[in-house]
Enzyme design. Structure first.
Site, PDB file in Angstrom:
ATOM      1  N   LYS A  82      -0.277 -11.851  -4.611  1.00 34.67           N
ATOM      2  CA  LYS A  82      -1.729 -11.747  -4.785  1.00 34.67           C
ATOM      3  C   LYS A  82      -2.304 -12.879  -5.624  1.00 34.67           C
ATOM      4  O   LYS A  82      -3.508 -13.168  -5.538  1.00 34.67           O
ATOM      5  CB  LYS A  82      -2.064 -10.407  -5.440  1.00 34.67           C
ATOM      6  CG  LYS A  82      -1.739  -9.193  -4.573  1.00 34.67           C
ATOM      7  CD  LYS A  82      -2.865  -8.872  -3.619  1.00 34.67           C
ATOM      8  CE  LYS A  82      -2.578  -7.598  -2.840  1.00 34.67           C
ATOM      9  NZ  LYS A  82      -3.681  -7.256  -1.927  1.00 34.67           N
ATOM     10  N   SER A 112      -6.503  -1.115  -8.242  1.00 43.97           N
ATOM     11  CA  SER A 112      -5.679  -0.521  -9.285  1.00 43.97           C
ATOM     12  C   SER A 112      -4.335  -1.213  -9.327  1.00 43.97           C
ATOM     13  O   SER A 112      -3.446  -0.823 -10.055  1.00 43.97           O
ATOM     14  CB  SER A 112      -5.471   0.967  -9.011  1.00 43.97           C
ATOM     15  OG  SER A 112      -4.864   1.119  -7.750  1.00 43.97           O
ATOM     16  N   GLY A 232      -3.879  -8.836   4.288  1.00 44.48           N
ATOM     17  CA  GLY A 232      -4.166 -10.212   3.879  1.00 44.48           C
ATOM     18  C   GLY A 232      -2.945 -11.116   3.996  1.00 44.48           C
ATOM     19  O   GLY A 232      -3.043 -12.242   4.508  1.00 44.48           O
ATOM     20  N   GLU A 252       5.141  -1.502   8.225  1.00 41.76           N
ATOM     21  CA  GLU A 252       4.377  -0.472   7.520  1.00 41.76           C
ATOM     22  C   GLU A 252       5.252   0.754   7.287  1.00 41.76           C
ATOM     23  O   GLU A 252       6.239   0.965   7.990  1.00 41.76           O
ATOM     24  CB  GLU A 252       3.169  -0.041   8.358  1.00 41.76           C
ATOM     25  CG  GLU A 252       2.101  -1.084   8.519  1.00 41.76           C
ATOM     26  CD  GLU A 252       0.911  -0.538   9.314  1.00 41.76           C
ATOM     27  OE1 GLU A 252      -0.212  -0.669   8.831  1.00 41.76           O
ATOM     28  OE2 GLU A 252       1.133   0.007  10.417  1.00 41.76           O
ATOM     29  N   ALA A 258       0.510   6.070   7.056  1.00 38.10           N
ATOM     30  CA  ALA A 258       0.314   4.738   6.459  1.00 38.10           C
ATOM     31  C   ALA A 258       0.466   3.623   7.483  1.00 38.10           C
ATOM     32  O   ALA A 258       0.068   2.484   7.231  1.00 38.10           O
ATOM     33  CB  ALA A 258       1.310   4.532   5.308  1.00 38.10           C
ATOM     34  N   SER A 363       7.092  -9.105  -1.149  1.00 38.24           N
ATOM     35  CA  SER A 363       5.702  -9.315  -1.576  1.00 38.24           C
ATOM     36  C   SER A 363       5.479  -9.183  -3.072  1.00 38.24           C
ATOM     37  O   SER A 363       4.577  -9.812  -3.622  1.00 38.24           O
ATOM     38  CB  SER A 363       4.802  -8.342  -0.827  1.00 38.24           C
ATOM     39  OG  SER A 363       5.313  -7.030  -0.929  1.00 38.24           O
ATOM     40  N   ASN A 366       6.428  -5.595  -9.015  1.00 33.37           N
ATOM     41  CA  ASN A 366       5.832  -4.875 -10.139  1.00 33.37           C
ATOM     42  C   ASN A 366       6.149  -3.389 -10.099  1.00 33.37           C
ATOM     43  O   ASN A 366       5.368  -2.562  -9.636  1.00 33.37           O
ATOM     44  CB  ASN A 366       4.323  -5.120 -10.173  1.00 33.37           C
ATOM     45  CG  ASN A 366       4.038  -6.548 -10.615  1.00 33.37           C
ATOM     46  OD1 ASN A 366       4.820  -7.135 -11.354  1.00 33.37           O
ATOM     47  ND2 ASN A 366       2.939  -7.110 -10.156  1.00 33.37           N
TER      48      ASN A 366
END
Lengths: 377, 377
Positions: A82, A112, A232, A252, A258, A363, A366
């Protein structure tokens, strides 16, 4: 936003190259890793039992061959890809409106997760005030992480209506400019820079160690797979590869619907809303409008595949225990497709019995030890 | 074994260089990583509360400065530095006794941990039969890991008497040659090769990015710290640096007397037996006889410091969450000393107020998600 079906025409490999030149001083060129153990596991047929309850039950398991190239965006700044989109969007804003105006008005977003921290970091780096709207129920570590970059965190309710109201209120007061998390031209181009580096690093790696390719003589990656949440990253990667032979796939979770993008492609129409608590918490959002324009284009994205929560956990375990690399659940959904989605595995075997060199974008990383404990305890 | 006080005289930097030439084709040159976040945390004084109940209670916390260089042996083959010693010991055996004899007799060891897998891998690579004596209570994943390299696993009871009996029985039957896990000249030289690479890679890294050093102009690492279990790694590293300015330190857990080496140094005599269930399960053994000869030499090892279970967990959390690198608890004991041992922190501040460049050996990464869950759930 301009009409997505028009705007998508400007999403070109050249736009991704331009984004890369702009953000290069601000982001990490994250490492590209390989792992012999994971290649071996993925290149072994699943057990017949693993296919029980699937459309492939009773059939002989596929025997595809894989060599993986992991683009480790978990080692990116703020621990996720990101940072690319956020720096790019902010640098473009400054280029278009002038530094003075952007610094005076500031930027705002609602998130969030990783986008909040990414925009907070980009804003702090470029001297721009940042207002981040977060649900009151956000985890304390994410609130602290966002604040640690100097952003002003403002709480809202959890529904999109409550959130929008707070965004509007703060914008009215400050004039802050919205930087959306994924459904945005500049964000998509920024995320696509991960693909540009992946391709470069694959070339560099093979120049040194040609045996890392599954092919006698490799010219290009056969495929790249990324997770799809808002889309994105996948749209950016697909944009970069749109004039090349490398096929792009999306991944996915199936949990509680989802897999909105996969279902949308089946139905021929984007699914506008999703409500899921998949463990892949970065992938709980429906795919954005502009992102959909890219992903629904079969010339850009060759297919979207989905995996179960257990398959995501199994892939995460392998990456932690065998590669010794910390990833968040969202990051391994692409790997889980390669390991466990029989439909995808049949496709790979059919396309090239020799196998595929596959780029996998990890990706983000965290997560916390408590979250790992909750998943595997 | 020859008299340790004589044998130690042959433990020279040249012996480590020779070991490196021999094992280089068989082991990974593991990466040397840095982490700005960990430098910042370690270079911030502890809170006064952290010193409560220690001899430093009520005093002002030390303010040392650190730049860390992490030698990531968790990315070594079989996930730990033990691969170095095992390959070296076996290659020496073959050089000394001839390939035919060693292949005919095979090798044997007793270990429930990383040495078992390391010797199994080395033996399989060099076409030598391996017999590994493991306690019946060993974790299934470790048994499976050892067997996956083709070694014959033979079970014994958990006491050293039961274990020795099985070793003797198998040796009587096969003539297998014992390769001890740490108290051995060739094992120590093998483990020391991690220090040789650490120093090389530090030089290469600073040639490219001099700002990674804490000093304006750096000539050498100020210090290196490693965990001490049996002491093979620490003795090997200390041997390599014995003719250099770089100081070598050891790190141990305090739990249930696992700090046998530190206590032995205080008392002026090696502690021969330890019984501890510290979470740092690689460090539950007393330091070996030959290893002690090196570590007790103040010209080789400048000091040994110990940390609590909570401090080991806190360091492990930081490495997993901030560096996104998977390590086992034993691997972070040196980092925990730098972060939390106030005596060590005072020493660093006093020695050089500008701070130290410190090499930290992450000794291994063989843990499971269940073990992480048990620690942090």
């Amino acid at each position: 936003m301009a009409d997505p079906s028009v705007l998508v025409q400007s999403l070109t490999p050249a736009a991704v190259h331009a984004a890369h030149s702009l953000i290069q001083p601000y982001v990490h060129r994250t490492p590209l890793l390989t792992c012999q153990t994971l290649n071996t596991i993925a290149s072994t047929p699943q057990s017949p039992e693993a296919l029980t309850g699937t459309p492939f039950e009773g059939q002989s398991p596929a025997n595809p061959k894989f060599h993986f190239f992991f683009k480790c965006e978990n080692y990116q700044r703020i621990g996720a890809f990101k940072a690319r989109g956020a720096f790019h969007a902010l640098l473009r804003l400054i280029a278009e409106r002038g530094k003075e105006e952007v610094q005076k008005r500031g930027v705002i977003t609602h998130s969030s997760g990783n986008h909040a921290q990414a925009l907070a970091l980009a804003a702090a780096t470029l001297g721009v005030p940042a207002y981040i709207i977060m649900p009151e129920i956000s985890t304390p570590s994410k609130i602290a992480g966002t604040r640690s970059h100097g952003a002003e965190v403002i709480f809202s309710g959890s529904t999109s209506v409550e959130r929008e109201a707070v965004v509007e209120e703060v914008q009215g007061r400050t004039g802050a400019i919205l930087v959306p998390p994924y459904d945005d031209f500049n964000i998509i181009c920024g995320q696509g820079t991960s693909a540009l580096e992946l391709e470069q690093q694959y070339g560099e790696l093979l120049a040194e160690k040609p045996q890392l390719s599954i092919h006698q003589e490799s010219k290009a990656l056969d495929a790249v797979i990324t997770p799809i949440g808002g889309g994105g990253l996948n749209a950016g990667v697909a944009t970069f590869f749109s004039d090349k032979t490398t096929k792009v796939f999306g991944a996915e979770p199936t949990f509680e619907g989802a897999d909105d993008c996969r279902r949308g492609l089946d139905a021929g129409e984007r699914v506008p809303a999703v409500s899921t608590l998949t463990i892949a918490d970065g992938l709980r959002t429906p795919v954005g409008l502009l992102n959909w324009e890219v992903i629904a284009d079969r010339n850009k994205v060759a297919g979207v595949f989905a995996v179960t929560e257990e398959q995501i956990k199994a892939a995460m375990r392998l990456v932690l225990e065998r590669m010794k690399v910390v990833v968040e659940p969202s990051a391994v959904v692409g790997l889980a497709v390669c390991l466990y989605n029989e439909e995808f595995r049949r496709l790979v075997e059919k396309e090239d019995p020799e196998g595929w060199d596959v780029g996998i974008v990890f990706s983000g990383g965290n997560t916390t030890v408590e979250a790992i404990a909750k998943l595997f305890g």
